[in-house]
Each structure stands twice: as structure tokens, then as C-alpha cells.
Scaffold this motif. Structure first.
Motif, mmCIF file in Angstrom:
data_model
loop_
_atom_site.group_PDB
_atom_site.id
_atom_site.type_symbol
_atom_site.label_atom_id
_atom_site.label_comp_id
_atom_site.label_asym_id
_atom_site.label_seq_id
_atom_site.Cartn_x
_atom_site.Cartn_y
_atom_site.Cartn_z
ATOM 1 N N GLY A 146 44.125 33.977 39.617
ATOM 2 C CA GLY A 146 44.597 35.118 38.846
ATOM 3 C C GLY A 146 43.842 36.368 39.259
ATOM 4 O O GLY A 146 43.248 36.427 40.343
ATOM 5 N N LEU A 147 43.832 37.371 38.404
ATOM 6 C CA LEU A 147 43.148 38.626 38.702
ATOM 7 C C LEU A 147 41.692 38.535 38.240
ATOM 8 O O LEU A 147 41.380 38.760 37.076
ATOM 9 C CB LEU A 147 43.862 39.788 38.009
ATOM 10 N N VAL A 148 40.816 38.210 39.187
ATOM 11 C CA VAL A 148 39.388 38.070 38.890
ATOM 12 C C VAL A 148 38.619 39.269 39.439
ATOM 13 O O VAL A 148 37.868 39.927 38.716
ATOM 14 C CB VAL A 148 38.823 36.762 39.481
ATOM 15 N N SER A 177 38.461 45.394 29.021
ATOM 16 C CA SER A 177 37.590 44.348 28.497
ATOM 17 C C SER A 177 38.375 43.071 28.237
ATOM 18 O O SER A 177 39.609 43.071 28.183
ATOM 19 C CB SER A 177 36.933 44.810 27.191
ATOM 20 N N MET A 178 37.642 41.990 28.037
ATOM 21 C CA MET A 178 38.242 40.715 27.683
ATOM 22 C C MET A 178 38.998 40.850 26.358
ATOM 23 O O MET A 178 40.108 40.322 26.196
ATOM 24 C CB MET A 178 37.159 39.653 27.560
ATOM 25 N N GLU A 179 38.396 41.562 25.425
ATOM 26 C CA GLU A 179 39.006 41.746 24.110
ATOM 27 C C GLU A 179 40.384 42.387 24.230
ATOM 28 O O GLU A 179 41.353 41.936 23.621
ATOM 29 C CB GLU A 179 38.096 42.617 23.233
ATOM 30 N N ALA A 180 40.468 43.442 25.038
ATOM 31 C CA ALA A 180 41.737 44.138 25.206
ATOM 32 C C ALA A 180 42.778 43.229 25.854
ATOM 33 O O ALA A 180 43.934 43.172 25.410
ATOM 34 C CB ALA A 180 41.535 45.397 26.048
ATOM 35 N N LEU A 185 48.532 32.738 27.897
ATOM 36 C CA LEU A 185 47.079 32.891 27.768
ATOM 37 C C LEU A 185 46.350 32.639 29.076
ATOM 38 O O LEU A 185 45.133 32.748 29.138
ATOM 39 C CB LEU A 185 46.543 31.949 26.677
ATOM 40 N N GLY A 186 47.091 32.278 30.127
ATOM 41 C CA GLY A 186 46.500 32.195 31.452
ATOM 42 C C GLY A 186 45.992 30.842 31.890
ATOM 43 O O GLY A 186 45.337 30.747 32.929
ATOM 44 N N ILE A 213 50.289 42.066 35.020
ATOM 45 C CA ILE A 213 48.903 42.497 35.221
ATOM 46 C C ILE A 213 48.017 41.972 34.103
ATOM 47 O O ILE A 213 46.939 41.407 34.345
ATOM 48 C CB ILE A 213 48.823 44.033 35.308
ATOM 49 N N ILE A 214 48.465 42.138 32.856
ATOM 50 C CA ILE A 214 47.660 41.680 31.712
ATOM 51 C C ILE A 214 47.530 40.160 31.725
ATOM 52 O O ILE A 214 46.429 39.617 31.526
ATOM 53 C CB ILE A 214 48.285 42.171 30.391
ATOM 54 N N VAL A 215 48.640 39.458 31.970
ATOM 55 C CA VAL A 215 48.572 37.996 32.054
ATOM 56 C C VAL A 215 47.722 37.579 33.257
ATOM 57 O O VAL A 215 46.999 36.579 33.202
ATOM 58 C CB VAL A 215 49.979 37.379 32.131
ATOM 59 N N GLY A 216 47.784 38.361 34.328
ATOM 60 C CA GLY A 216 46.943 38.082 35.494
ATOM 61 C C GLY A 216 45.467 38.171 35.165
ATOM 62 O O GLY A 216 44.655 37.355 35.626
ATOM 63 N N LEU A 217 45.082 39.158 34.357
ATOM 64 C CA LEU A 217 43.686 39.280 33.911
ATOM 65 C C LEU A 217 43.305 38.091 33.036
ATOM 66 O O LEU A 217 42.182 37.563 33.125
ATOM 67 C CB LEU A 217 43.487 40.587 33.144
ATOM 68 N N ARG A 218 44.219 37.668 32.178
ATOM 69 C CA ARG A 218 43.965 36.488 31.345
ATOM 70 C C ARG A 218 43.794 35.240 32.209
ATOM 71 O O ARG A 218 42.913 34.416 31.960
ATOM 72 C CB ARG A 218 45.129 36.275 30.366
#
Length: 665
Positions: free
Chosen positions: A262-264, A341-344, A473-474, A367-372
Motif C-alpha cells: 500500500g502507500l507506506v 496522520s493515522m487518525e485522519a 480498512l486496508g 489514496i486514503i485506502v492506500g494509506l490505510r
């Protein structure tokens, strides 16, 4: 017809101007008749400096985009859809106007004016080097300059209105920080239009002619180098972004191999993500409609995109620095930003409103799911509720963590037939339909509707969650396990068609499972009932029903009219203030239904209050998750809450109560 009433009379004896009569006022569209060679040389130098500064500032941005990782699943097909999206969203500015009509129309006028001025600007600079190709005295030139004058007036008015809105009215979603550079660019655009229009009202040969020409030229050449480091970069990139965006709404791309989590870090950012990050126009439409942002959460989808842009500018796409700020080394030059942030990242309900609203083709959810994904798949995200959910899915096969025997008991109690390959439909229960008490009521009533219609159906003997919450949730490993089990179960049972009460199940099976195989055709129960509405009872009780559009049925699958057709048969349909594509989320999506209490104002309470204030006697839903979220929320926001019923329940209440499920009439 400057504003539509200038009457052009072309004087063929005048090679450098157009004689115009406007009522009794005479004016000329004047351009310098001839430039000296030193003047032409100065024009060339100015153009080269402007272009050089533009590419000097744009070069690093282009380099970041091109050096980002290639998108493994990218394809230009279907090309026809891309061409249509470009025509509709870029050239017609349809999305810009539809979502914010007045400011959208002002923006569209500026855009169309720039298109109209392209030929004027080219001819303008060509005149400066003695190569003008559009003589003002020609019929073509005479018409075109007047045509451009109309647009110049519209652009001048529109850019002034947009300037006033941004710097004086200042809607909160535009952001607290005011960009004075953007204000200066608005002034330059206004100056370009005014100097062009003023050239209609000066005499040929007067010093004012060249003064206006040079003022217009310098405004144009100063504007160009400012574009790359302002929101106006979307003028260059957004047409490409719209054309190249991923096929399908909120499409989560597959991971590219075993080393892709994912997006690390910056190395995981793809070219499409980089292109979209630099295309953001900072209009705040995503923020305005985001349920998390509007209820006091940290998440701001606009800032997620701008945070990605800031990361690329600071670290570049080859960096090993974490994308989420928890993983970065804090320093005065690199303060942690809450919006990355992780929270966001884990406050997103994946409702898709941000992506739907975006006028420049940015797809926020991948993008958001990628961060998750990056946080979950690498074990960085630590959440008690999340861990409990994943364990429940792995151990029990459902998000509620209940034994499969509970589902078996429900099936036996209701007398639901087991699918044996001979029935027309497999009725997919899902986690909510198989284990949640209210979801079970919906399933039971929908089974009665199917029986009334004489449709043969059965349920799978063994069924697990589709993996929707794990997907959003990834957690790709858990999702893959769920998807492969489901595909195998459907294949073994020889299922040809599926119907489900849950839009999340429909979306996941029909779209997300495609990474691992193609599932049978699936439809939502609203679509099924709407197709057979002529055989369903029409109720005449006069009851008012407000229908809530589920995000995963509406924006994700473009199903709006089918459930309304069913509601209209059960009573009088009432529309909520925010409905159809603009519907407000219930707060359950993205796995958030299983992550415990949320911070700030509850999304479900905001929506429930909105529905209750319509005065409708019944709230009609078409998703068991929405039903669950509103169950307590309606009581919390209203002393006399409306009744809460799924569309299947609305229909079934008019059917004979003694009808045996699976046996028909």
C-alpha cells in the motif's frame, strides 16, 4: 456588441483596426501597426524569460510525476469513456457548474474565455515579432475580435466575482489561509481582459495603443511563471487528470506483487496519485461534503491531497520517509501535520462524496485506502477494535464475531430454503442479514416479497463476510481470504444470479472480488423489486416516507430511482435536503461501524436529525448498515422519532402474513 450590443462595421481601408459603432459612440480596436526590430527582439526576450521561468518551476513537478511508480493496473481502455469525460467535465465544465452553480458558472466563463482568447493571445504575441496572422481588418479577424470581446467582458466580471468570494466572503471550506499569490493572479487575469477591451476605445496611432499592448503582454508573461507553484497549476494538469483517472468510481487498485503493502513511503506513490496531487485546485468541495470533516473530525480530504503534494515537494517519490506523519522524524523543518496522520486516514467513512464532488478528477478514496493499507498491512496501525474485527472475520467468518451456528438457527427458524443449484436466485445474507437482529427482519421480509413474486431462491449453506470492512480498512490478507472463500462457495453451489439487501456486499462482490475471480451477476434488492413493481401491492395509506440514499448504493452504483419507485408504492415520498448524489453518509462505511465511538459530533446523528426534520412519518432505508446507525440516532435527536423501515419491510407489510416463505402464493 461588447456586451451583446456592439455592431461591427468592417472598414476594408483600415488594415490595423475595426471601426465599431455602439449607439453614437465610436471606438476602435487598435493594435500597433508595426514594431521595430529592437521592439520585436525585446518581445522575443520577454517570451523566452517567461517560458524559461515556467519550465524552471514546472520541471521539478513534472519530474516528480514521471519518476513516481507506474500504476500496475492502468489502461487507456475504455477510450470512449475517457473522451466523453474529457468533453463533459473539462470542455463543458459540467461538474463544476452542477455542484456549485453560481461560482461554477463564473469559473466556467473564465475557462471558456481562456479558450476563446487562445487565438487572440497567439496573434497578439505574433504581432510583436511582426508575424501577425489575424488582420483586424479582415472579415474573420473582425468577427473573432468581437467574439473575444464578449468573452473578455464575461471573464472580467466572473474573475471579479470569484475574487470577492475568495477574499471577502471566504467560505470556510476554501481554507483559513488566504493565498495572496492567487489574488495577484486574479488581478492579472482581470488586467488582461481590461486591456483588451480598452483597445476598442483608443485612437489608432495614439501612444495609448502601445501602452495597452505592452501592459497586456506583460500581464500575460508574468502570469505564466506563476502557474506551477499555485493552485492555477490545474490549468495545465487537470485536463490530463480527468482524462487519465482510474476507470470506475472509487476503484481500489490491486497491489503490485508481494512487496507492495500500500502507500507506506514515497516509493509507493504512483504516477496517477502524483498527477492528482498536483492538480488540486483547493476549491474545498471535498471538504464541504465530507461527513468526517463537517462533524469535527481531523480528516480533511483536501488536506490529504495537499499533504501528498507537500510530501512530494519535500521528499520526492524516491524517498523512504513515511507518508503518514507518525512515521516521520520530527524537526523544525518537518513538523508533523495532522491531516496526514493515522487518525485522519482512519476517520474516512469511504462515502465517496469527496471523489464525486471533485471537479478536476482527483480520486481521494484510493489514496486514503492506500494509506490505510500501508499502515495495516505493515502492522503500524494498532487499534483494539480493528484487531478484534480482523480476528472475528478470520475466526468466525463474519464482522459481528458470532458463531456460524447462529446463522444456521436463523435460517431454520425462518424456513429459508438452501440453495441447491435449481433455484433462480441465491439470496446473499451478509453479516447484517445473517447475524444482526434488524438485518434478519429485513431478510425475512424480503424473502416474503420474493415468495409473493413466485421467484425461486435459496441461501448458501455456508457463507462468510464479503470482506468489505477488511478491504476498506486496508487488511488485504483478510480480504483475500474472504473473497476466495466466497468465490469458491458460489462456484461449488453453481450460483448464476445473486440478490442482496446490502449495497456493501453488492459493491464488494461485483467489483472488489475481481482481483481473485469473477463472481456471478449480483443485484441489490431495490433493483430486484423495482423490476417487479407491477406485481407488488400499491399501498394507499397516505403515509409520508423520507428516503435515505445509501452511499454504496447511490454514488458507488448509481442506483437512485429504483428504491424511490418502491417507496412511492408504500406511501408519499419525501426528499431529504441532501439526497441523490449529495446524500449525507450514515457514518458506518469504511469499517467504521466496527471501530467504536467516534470523536466529535456523530455522523449518524447529523443525518438522522436531517431526516427527522422533514416531518416524515417513516424513514426508508435500503442498507442494513444505515438502518443500524439510525436505530439509536433517531431516538437521540427526536422526542417522537419516525418509524425506521427498510424498503423490503415497507413492501412486505402489505403482503399476507400467513404466506409461507419459499412456497409462493
Amino acid at each position: 456588441m461588447l456586451a451583446g450590443s456592439l455592431v461591427a462595421v468592417v472598414n476594408s481601408r483600415c488594415a490595423g483596426s475595426i471601426l465599431i459603432s455602439w449607439q453614437n459612440i465610436s471606438a476602435t480596436l487598435a493594435e500597433p501597426e508595426r514594431f521595430s526590430w529592437p521592439e520585436a527582439g525585446l518581445v522575443v526576450v520577454c517570451v523566452l524569460i517567461s517560458a524559461g521561468l515556467f519550465f524552471w518551476r514546472f520541471g521539478p513537478i513534472l519530474k516528480n510525476i514521471l519518476n513516481s511508480k507506474k500504476d500496475a493496473d492502468f489502461s487507456l481502455h475504455p477510450l470512449g469513456r475517457r473522451v466523453w469525460d474529457f468533453f463533459w467535465e473539462v470542455l463543458c465544465q459540467a461538474k463544476v457548474i452542477k455542484q456549485r452553480p453560481l461560482p461554477g458558472l463564473a469559473h466556467a466563463f473564465v475557462f471558456w474565455g481562456f479558450l476563446a482568447f487562445a487565438l487572440v493571445s497567439l496573434n497578439h504575441l505574433a504581432n510583436g515579432v511582426r508575424l501577425g496572422f489575424l488582420p483586424p481588418g479582415s472579415y474573420v479577424g473582425g468577427f473573432y475580435f468581437l467574439f473575444a470581446a464578449t468573452w473578455a467582458l464575461l471573464v472580467a466580471v466572473s474573475i471579479s466575482a470569484l475574487f470577492i468570494r475568495r477574499f471577502f466572503i471566504r467560505p470556510i471550506w476554501l481554507g483559513k489561509k488566504v493565498s495572496y499569490e492567487s489574488g495577484f493572479i486574479a488581478f492579472l487575469i482581470f488586467l488582461l481582459m481590461v486591456t483588451y477591451l480598452a483597445a476598442f476605445f483608443v485612437d489608432d496611432g495614439s501612444p495609448a495603443v502601445k501602452t495597452l499592448w505592452w501592459t497586456h503582454t506583460l500581464a500575460l508573461l508574468i502570469f505564466l511563471p506563476l502557474i506551477p507553484h499555485t493552485k492555477h497549476l490545474h490549468l495545465v494538469l487537470s485536463p490530463l487528470t480527468v482524462f487519465l483517472k482510474r476507470d470506475g468510481f472509487s476503484k481500489i487498485p490491486p497491489l503490485a506483487g508481494d512487496e507492495d503493502f500500500g502507500l507506506v513511503t514515497g516509493k509507493d506513490v504512483t504516477q496517477l496519485i502524483s498527477l492528482q496531487a498536483y492538480s488540486c485546485v483547493e476549491c474545498g468541495r471535498c471538504t464541504e461534503h465530507c461527513p468526517a470533516s463537517t462533524t469535527g473530525k481531523v480528516l480533511n480530504p483536501k488536506e490529504i491531497i495537499l499533504g501528498m503534494r507537500s510530501y512530494l515537494n519535500e521528499f520526492g517519490p524516491a524517498s523512504d520517509t513515511s507518508l503518514l506523519t507518525e512515521g516521520r522524524v520530527t524537526s523544525p523543518d518537518n513538523p508533523p501535520a495532522k491531516y496526514m496522520s493515522m487518525e485522519a486516514a482512519f476517520e474516512c467513512t469511504t462515502c465517496g462524496s469527496c471523489e464525486y464532488q471533485c471537479p478536476v478528477g482527483i480520486q481521494h478514496l484510493p489514496i486514503i485506502v492506500g494509506l490505510r493499507r500501508g499502515a495495516t498491512n505493515t502492522g503500524v496501525w494498532e487499534d483494539t477494535y480493528g484487531t478484534k474485527l480482523f480476528l472475528a472475520l478470520e475466526k468466525n467468518g463474519n464482522a459481528l464475531g458470532l458463531s456460524a451456528m447462529e446463522r444456521d438457527k436463523f435460517i431454520q427458524k425462518q424456513g429459508l430454503p438452501i440453495f441447491d443449484g435449481t433455484q433462480e436466485y441465491c439470496l446473499w445474507l451478509g453479516c447484517m442479514g445473517g447475524y444482526d437482529p434488524k438485518g434478519r427482519e429485513i431478510i425475512a421480509d424480503f424473502a416474503r416479497v420474493m415468495t409473493h413474486l413466485g421467484t425461486t431462491f435459496g441461501v448458501l449453506k455456508k457463507e462468510k463476510c464479503t470482506g468489505d470492512p477488511a478491504r476498506r480498512l486496508g487488511n488485504d490478507l483478510v480480504f483475500q481470504t474472504m473473497a476466495e472463500f466466497g468465490l469458491k462457495a458460489l462456484e461449488t453451489a453453481k450460483v448464476q444470479k445473486i440478490v442482496a439487501i446490502c449495497p456493501h456486499c453488492v459493491r464488494t462482490i461485483s467489483n472488489d472480488w475481481r482481483e481473485y475471480g469473477i463472481a456471478p451477476q449480483i443485484e441489490h434488492h431495490s433493483e430486484f423489486m423495482a423490476r417487479h413493481k407491477d406485481r407488488l401491492p400499491q399501498q394507499t395509506n397516505g403515509e409520508t416516507i423520507v428516503y435515505h440514499d445509501p452511499c454504496y448504493l447511490g454514488r458507488y452504483q448509481d442506483v437512485y430511482e429504483e428504491p424511490r419507485a418502491i417507496v412511492a408504492m408504500a406511501g408519499t415520498l419525501v426528499e431529504a435536503p441532501r439526497s441523490h448524489e449529495r446524500s449525507f453518509c450514515c457514518g458506518a462505511g469504511g469499517g467504521l461501524a466496527f471501530l467504536g465511538e467516534e470523536t466529535g459530533e456523530r455522523v449518524s446523528h447529523v443525518r438522522a436529525s436531517e431526516l427527522a426534520k422533514t416531518g416524515a412519518q417513516v424513514v426508508g432505508t435500503a442498507c442494513p448498515f444505515c438502518n443500524t446507525m439510525f436505530r439509536d440516532a433517531l431516538s437521540a435527536v427526536s422526542e417522537a422519532p419516525p418509524q425506521l423501515l427498510d424498503i423490503a419491510q415497507l413492501t412486505a407489510r402489505a403482503l399476507p402474513q400467513t404466506q409461507e416463505i419459499g412456497r409462493g402464493e
